[in-house]
Structure formats: structure tokens, C-alpha cells
Design a protein around this motif. Structure first.
Motif, mmCIF file in Angstrom:
data_model
loop_
_atom_site.group_PDB
_atom_site.id
_atom_site.type_symbol
_atom_site.label_atom_id
_atom_site.label_comp_id
_atom_site.label_asym_id
_atom_site.label_seq_id
_atom_site.Cartn_x
_atom_site.Cartn_y
_atom_site.Cartn_z
ATOM 1 N N ARG A 505 0.831 -1.209 0.000
ATOM 2 C CA ARG A 505 0.000 0.000 0.000
ATOM 3 C C ARG A 505 0.866 1.260 0.000
ATOM 4 O O ARG A 505 0.569 2.235 -0.689
ATOM 5 C CB ARG A 505 -0.915 0.016 1.227
ATOM 6 C CG ARG A 505 -1.912 -1.118 1.316
ATOM 7 C CD ARG A 505 -3.047 -0.962 0.347
ATOM 8 N NE ARG A 505 -4.165 -1.834 0.706
ATOM 9 C CZ ARG A 505 -5.174 -2.102 -0.106
ATOM 10 N NH1 ARG A 505 -5.217 -1.562 -1.313
ATOM 11 N NH2 ARG A 505 -6.154 -2.891 0.273
ATOM 12 N N VAL A 510 -1.575 -2.168 -5.801
ATOM 13 C CA VAL A 510 -2.568 -3.146 -5.350
ATOM 14 C C VAL A 510 -2.163 -4.548 -5.789
ATOM 15 O O VAL A 510 -2.682 -5.537 -5.262
ATOM 16 C CB VAL A 510 -3.985 -2.825 -5.887
ATOM 17 C CG1 VAL A 510 -4.507 -1.544 -5.279
ATOM 18 C CG2 VAL A 510 -4.025 -2.783 -7.407
ATOM 19 N N SER A 725 -7.662 -5.020 -2.820
ATOM 20 C CA SER A 725 -8.748 -4.114 -3.190
ATOM 21 C C SER A 725 -8.241 -2.682 -3.210
ATOM 22 O O SER A 725 -7.288 -2.326 -2.504
ATOM 23 C CB SER A 725 -9.901 -4.240 -2.195
ATOM 24 O OG SER A 725 -9.435 -3.979 -0.880
ATOM 25 N N GLU A 726 -8.881 -1.866 -4.022
ATOM 26 C CA GLU A 726 -8.526 -0.454 -4.082
ATOM 27 C C GLU A 726 -8.919 0.221 -2.775
ATOM 28 O O GLU A 726 -9.953 -0.068 -2.193
ATOM 29 C CB GLU A 726 -9.255 0.238 -5.238
ATOM 30 C CG GLU A 726 -8.915 -0.318 -6.612
ATOM 31 C CD GLU A 726 -7.581 0.168 -7.141
ATOM 32 O OE1 GLU A 726 -6.977 1.059 -6.491
ATOM 33 O OE2 GLU A 726 -7.147 -0.316 -8.196
#
Length: 727
Positions: A505, A510, A725-726
Motif C-alpha cells: 500500500r 494493489v 482491493s482499491e
């Protein structure tokens, strides 16, 4: 004794309410269909108005409680005193049916909350189905209901009925016959249509529920309380979507252990996660998650309205069969063959009759009769011949259920044959019997006798076979539900995983690099080929020396999905010089062909012995959570599409075994044409661990191992891809 709340109700009790302090605890939903008093807000004395129909239906169906019409302009409606508001009633009100214009509904709900009402049935439309303004109105309605501890059915619904209370809060025309089928529908029009149709064909119901917008109460709530209803034997649902996928799975799994649930799911959901970055996402069809979810939690999926109610009638009147073995008794060879073909098509079994049964049939039926299943008692058979054949067949322990076919001939006796079937049903109460009277007017009286006795009678044998198949599928599903799901592996370092995700992150990525994804797999006990990141040719050479030759080099870039297309892979390197040269060639090729892609270096991976190439994948469905996939891997993934699916939620090792068996790959795994079998248990363990990983870390959007090599002993993950996940 204190009332035991459902898990959902208990969660509502515990939850921090976002709109202020809750005035009252939530009521026990099981009392929904037994209110002592019902108020109808928007009651009318004008026939044709919805408010008139609701009050009239409550009266006409014999509701035993007190009815309070609410209308500030009237003093009396249908012989009942009318009140200007619920505040003026001065007596406890358990349920309020709201049928006023949409703009007045929230105010009416507020007044109900202040008056201590427990349940709201909001008939009124004009909420989220009409756009942003309606959506805000629905949010306000839910806010009020939560504050006062009220449960809401609707809005935009037809209402609810219980034939045993009796209670009818709907504005539908007519009331269902009393029976033991609960019908839950997301479509109000479907409720009205099925109600009208059911009265004409004599199907009885315990409950009718129109869900409407499902602002609060949804299908899982009514499935859950119907499980405890002594008047309900089977639960039928018409659904367009599922509100809370994970709760639906949990409720349906528990309820299916007690009672069958049959669902007709219409529409094609676009909720299924389909990320272009993985084969798993591409292979998962839009309706696949629903299909998989229903299978895993014991729900039988109907494919048409007719099948939904055929299965409902079967479950409502017949015992659940012990297995898939079916006997067919017929007076004509052709229909017997049709039935046999349908039995095979539905993956049922034509029961193999014992020597004792065959001998009894041989001695007592005409010599021309076919005594091997299907049993053909010939066209001149009367009721006595049917009785002999059916009784002998049902005595046989190798028979789980029976289908009786009757074609009209000059000597056919449909009435007495029906009576024979009814007597057989009494004599063998644990074995379901289905009939098909293949004719019209000449068989009508016998058909009615069967239907009135609770024995399904169809026009054609295929329909009977379909009903047997549905019941047999439920019997098998119920056994599977008793198995415990996979548990979290021991010894997992959660801090190490969190640190890994933090680094990704922080790097504004991602997609994990191959070395990072392999590390994640290893932390969760998934065997993965050693792979490490090198940023220079010398470092790559050093890593290769440590892990031993031969090795594979792969470009490390989260933006390059197909590495071989850009010269980003070198295979079978056996010397330090090969590794040094390979590193430089990869970097030069990638920078030339994809100059804008970030490159972190080159990953050095130990080249593993060739094994059977398989794929194990996970993509996250927004309704039901992680969806697992297994099949042939490598170049065969898109070519053969030999893939089976299961949801990680509630997945057991037995279910994983079934998952493997559904693929052609399983034939190879067991050992094809004399080859030694592969390590199936090791594959089951990898799928179990990946499923648990996906459940434990919802931030993982997709994960795929393609290929994973299977060996005679053990497995090895070669190419692991993980996408978060975004944020």
C-alpha cells in the motif's frame, strides 16, 4: 422464560445506533404473524381503495385480533370504530399497516414508534425504486424504525398473510387455501398472480410474504422464522437479488438442515467480481456465485415458476427420499423408456431390483410383462396389477422412490389405480410416490383423487422425475451440511501479513510482486517454489547460486501481466553466465517494449520438476464473498474451461473433494491409463488454506495460482498472483 433472539436481531440490539439513542429493544420477529392488534393507517371506506381492501381482507379472513382503522376524516369503517391517529387508540398495537401517500409515511412511522408499535408493513410505493428522493425517504423510514425498535416489511410491498393465524395484511384479492408451503416473493405482482393461480389449482400455503424494497426485513429473516413455524414444511422463494449474501448463506445453511428451501432466482446479476487481471475472474459467470451459493447451503434452485411450485408441492406432501434410486411402474413401454431416459439425464439411478422382488413379479404378473425396472404391467392392467407391482417394488430396500405412470386404454381404471397408490403411500410412509396420468378428461377423476390425497400427479413422466431429482438433491445436501468448515491454520504470523500489505500500500500498489505473493502463500502454509527479487544481475546470479540450478527469471512489474509477450521470462537457466545474461536481456527488452511500466527488478525462481499443471483461484463476489475455483491450469485454462467453483464461506474439506471430482482434471489426478495417482490430499489442503486466507483477509480482491504443479507426493505453486482491493 426469556425469548431467544436470532443472531440478526441480537446484532441489531448490540449495534451502535447512528441516529441517536434507541427507545426500545427490537421485537422477536417470530411474533410477526401473530399480532394481538393491527392498525391500518390510511384505512378507507371506499371500495376500490387500497385502505379499504386491507381492512376488508383482515375482516374477511377472520383475523382473531383487534383491528384499528386509522383515518382522521372518518369515524367508522366497515363497522369498526375509526381513529384519527394511532396515538388516539390508547391500547397496545403490535402491527401497523401503512397505506398513505409516500410523503406521509415517515411521519406515520414516527407516530407508530411513539405509540409502541412493534412491526410496520409499509404498502406504499415511492421510495428507493423511484430515485434519489425516494431513496432518502426510505433512509428516513429506516432511521425512525431503528430508533423505536420497530421491524419493517417493505416499503412498496403487497403485504403478508398467514393462513393459520389467520392474518391478511395485503390488498390482494382473495386468500390462499390453508396449507404448509411458505412463499416469499420479491415481486408484488408475482404474489398476486400466484395467489390467484393457486386457488384455481388447489395448492395450499402457510404464509405469503411480499418483500418489496427490503429496507429492513429481507428473505433471510423470513426464511429463518419459517424454519420454526410448525405449519410450514417447505419454503419457496422468488428472488431477484439477495440483500446480505453472507447472512443468507448462514441462515439458509441452518434452515436447510430442518426444512427444504427452493429458490427461483430471476435476472442475471452483475454483482459477480470479474477482474480482467485473472483467469478466475474471467471464468466466473455473472450468475455463477448464486448457483454456487445455493448448492453449498442446501438450497434447491428452480429454473422456472412451474418447477418452483412442482417442487413445493412435492416437498409439502412427500417424505424426503433416502437416496437417488427410482422404480417406475407403467402400463406402457414408451412412457417407461421416457421416464428411464429422464432418470439418467437428471443423474438419478434406475433401481436394481433384488432377486426376491424379481421372482415375486415373475410369478404374479403376466409372462409378457417386463419385470426389470421399469416394470411394465401391460396395457390391459387394472388396479390389482398395479397394486402387486407397486407393493413388491416398494418393499425392496434398493428402492428409494417410485413413479407410477398410467396411460388411458379401454380397460384402464384410473380411480381404483389412484386408490391403490394412496394405500401404498400409507403402507410405505418413508418412500415418496409420484404419478403421471398421461391423458386428459378420461383420467381427470383419478387425478383429482390423487391430488386431494397429497400425491403429486403430473401429465408427463419427465415432470415427475424432475420432482424426484429435486428431493434427492436436497437429501444429499442436508447430509453435506453436517460437515464442519475448514479452520484457520495454526502458526500463521498475522503481523507478517499485515506488514507485507502495508509495504504494498505504501508503494501505492494493489498488485503484489511474484516474490511477495509467494511469501504470502508460504506464510499460510501453501507450498510455493522459492522465488526472490533481484535488482542487479550480480544479485540474481548470487540468488541462483544459493537456490541451485536450473532457475527461471521473471520481470517484476505490477503493470506487466503477460510477461512472456515482452521478453520478460527466461526459463531453464543452468549457469551463472546464463543468469547474468538473462537478467540484462530481460531488462533491455522490457524497457524497450514497455518504457513507461515500473520495473522493480527481476525475480529468480527455483525451476521445479514438471508436474500436472492445475489452477487454484479466488475472486471476491460482492454478495457472497470469496469464490474459489479449481481446474486444469497452464495453457488449458481458457481452452478447456475445466473449472469448478465453491464459495469459501462454509467450505469443508468434503466439499473441496466434490469440487475436484466435478472436473476432468480429477480423472488425471486419480491416475489415468495406468499412471500413478497424484497427491489429492495436498491439493485439498491448498484450496482449504487459500479459502481461509481469503476469509481472514477481506482486503485480498483476487488470488490465483496458475500453474500449481501436482506430484505423486506434494504440490508446488509456481506462479502466484495476488491483487488487493482499491483503497
Amino acid at each position: 422464560m426469556a425469548v431467544q433472539l436470532s443472531e440478526a436481531e441480537a446484532e441489531l440490539q448490540r449495534s451502535n445506533f447512528p441516529y441517536g439513542k434507541r427507545v426500545r429493544p427490537m421485537p422477536d420477529l417470530r411474533t410477526f404473524f401473530n399480532p394481538n392488534a393491527v392498525a391500518v393507517i390510511g384505512a378507507s371506506k371506499t371500495p376500490g381503495k387500497i385502505g379499504y381492501a386491507i381492512v376488508n381482507n383482515l375482516l374477511e379472513t377472520g383475523y382473531p385480533g383487534t383491528i384499528y382503522p386509522i383515518n382522521p376524516k372518518e369515524t367508522e369503517i366497515l363497522g369498526l370504530p375509526c381513529y384519527p391517529s394511532v396515538a388516539q387508540v390508547k391500547q397496545p398495537i403490535d402491527m401497523a399497516v401503512i397505506a398513505v401517500p409516500a410523503r406521509l409515511v415517515v411521519q406515520a412511522a414516527e407516530e407508530c414508534g411513539q405509540a409502541g408499535v412493534k412491526f410496520l408493513v409499509v404498502i406504499t410505493a415511492g421510495f428507493k425504486e423511484v430515485g434519489p428522493e425516494g431513496k432518502e425517504r426510505e433512509r428516513q423510514l429506516l432511521e425512525v424504525s431503528r430508533r423505536y425498535g420497530m421491524r419493517v416489511l417493505g416499503p412498496n410491498c403487497v403485504g403478508a398473510m398467514d393462513t393459520h393465524t389467520p392474518l391478511d395484511t395485503s390488498f390482494a384479492q382473495g386468500f390462499p387455501h390453508q396449507g404448509n408451503i411458505a412463499f416469499i416473493s420479491q415481486s408484488g405482482a408475482m404474489v398476486a398472480a400466484i395467489l390467484d393461480w393457486s386457488r384455481s389449482v388447489g395448492i395450499g400455503f402457510s404464509r405469503f410474504i411480499s418483500l418489496g424494497n427490503k429496507a429492513d426485513l429481507d428473505e433471510a429473516d423470513f426464511i429463518e422464522i419459517s424454519a420454526d413455524d410448525p405449519n410450514t414444511r417447505v419454503i419457496l422463494c422468488y428472488l431477484e437479488d439477495v440483500t446480505n449474501g453472507e447472512r443468507f448463506l448462514k441462515v439458509a445453511r441452518e434452515v436447510s438442515k430442518k426444512k427444504p428451501i427452493v429458490v427461483l432466482k430471476s435476472g442475471v446479476s452483475q454483482a459477480g467480481a470479474r477482474a480482467a487481471s485473472s483467469h478466475t475472474g474471467a471464468l466466473a459467470g455473472s450468475d455463477l456465485a448464486y448457483d454456487t451459493a445455493f448448492k453449498q447451503c442446501g438450497v434447491i434452485r428452480a429454473r422456472s415458476m412451474s418447477e418452483l411450485f412442482e417442487l413445493g408441492s412435492a416437498f409439502a406432501s412427500q417424505p424426503v427420499p433416502q437416496g437417488r434410486r427410482v422404480v417406475v411402474v407403467t402400463n406402457s413401454g414408451g412412457p417407461g423408456i421416457v421416464a428411464t431416459d429422464a432418470i439418467e439425464a437428471k443423474k438419478l439411478e434406475t433401481a436394481k431390483l433384488s432377486k426376491e422382488t424379481l421372482e415375486a413379479l415373475r410369478q404374479n404378473l403376466p409372462a409378457e410383462s417386463a419385470i426389470y425396472n421399469p416394470i411394465d404391467v401391460l396395457g390391459d392392467a387394472k388396479a390389482d396389477r398395479y397394486q402387486l407391482a407397486l407393493t413388491q417394488a416398494l418393499k425392496d430396500p434398493s428402492v428409494d422412490s417410485a413413479i407410477v405412470l398410467l396411460c388411458p386404454t379401454a380397460v384402464t381404471d384410473p380411480v381404483n389405480t389412484a386408490k391403490v397408490v394412496i394405500e401404498a403411500r400409507k403402507e410405505f410412509p418413508d418412500k415418496p410416490i409420484f404419478t403421471a396420468y398421461m391423458g386428459g378428461e378420461s383420467l381427470a377423476e383419478g387425478e383429482k383423487i390423487l391430488t386431494d390425497a397429497g400425491i403429486p400427479c403430473y401429465t408427463f413422466p419427465e415432470t415427475a422425475v424432475q420432482a424426484v431429482a429435486g428431493m434427492a438433491a436436497y437429501a444429499e445436501a442436508r447430509k453435506r451440511l453436517e460437515v464442519e468448515p475448514v479452520e484457520r491454520p495454526e502458526g500463521v504470523d498475522a503481523k507478517e501479513i499485515k506488514a507485507l500489505f502495508y509495504d504494498v500500500r505504501r508503494d501505492r500498489r494493489v498488485v503484489l510482486l511474484g516474490s511477495e505473493a509467494a511469501m504470502l502463500a508460504r506464510i499460510y502454509g501453501i507450498p510455493a517454489a522459492p522465488i526472490y527479487l533481484a535488482t542487479t544481475a550480480d544479485e540474481a546470479q548470487e540468488l541462483a547460486e544459493k537456490m541451485g540450478y536450473p532457475v527461471v527469471l521473471k520481470v517484476a512489474s505490477p503493470k506487466i501481466l503477460h510477461k512472456t509477450d515482452v521478453g520478460g521470462v527466461k526459463v531453464g537457466l543452468k549457469t551463472p553466465e546464463d543468469v547474468h545474461r538473462g537478467f540484462e536481456e530481460i531488462m533491455e527488452s522490457v524497457h524497450r517494449l514497455m518504457p513507461d511500466s515500473p520495473v522493480y527488478g527481476v525475480e529468480v525462481q527455483k525451476m521445479m520438476p514438471q508436474g500436472l499443471e492445475l489452477i487454484i483461484g479466488m475472486t471476491r463476489d460482492v454478495q457472497f464473498g470469496p469464490l474459489m475455483a479449481f481446474g486444469l491450469g497452464g495453457i488449458y485454462v481458457n481452452l478447456l474451461k475445466d473449472v469448478s467453483f465453491r464459495l469459501a464461506n462454509g467450505l469443508s474439506r468434503d466439499e473441496i473433494q466434490e469440487m475436484l471430482k466435478e472436473t476432468k482434471a480429477y480423472t488425471l489426478l486419480r491416475g489415468y491409463r495406468g499412471a500413478k495417482p497424484y497427491d489429492i490430499n495436498a491439493l485439498v489442503d491448498v484450496i482449504a488454506r487459500m479459502a481461509r486466507l481469503a476469509l481472514d483477509y477481506p482486503e485480498i480482491a483476487e488470488m490465483e495460482i496458475n500453474p500449481i504443479f501436482a506430484y505423486e507426493e506434494g504440490v508446488s505453486a509456481l506462479d502466484v498472483k495476488v491483487t488487493l482491493s482499491e483503497l
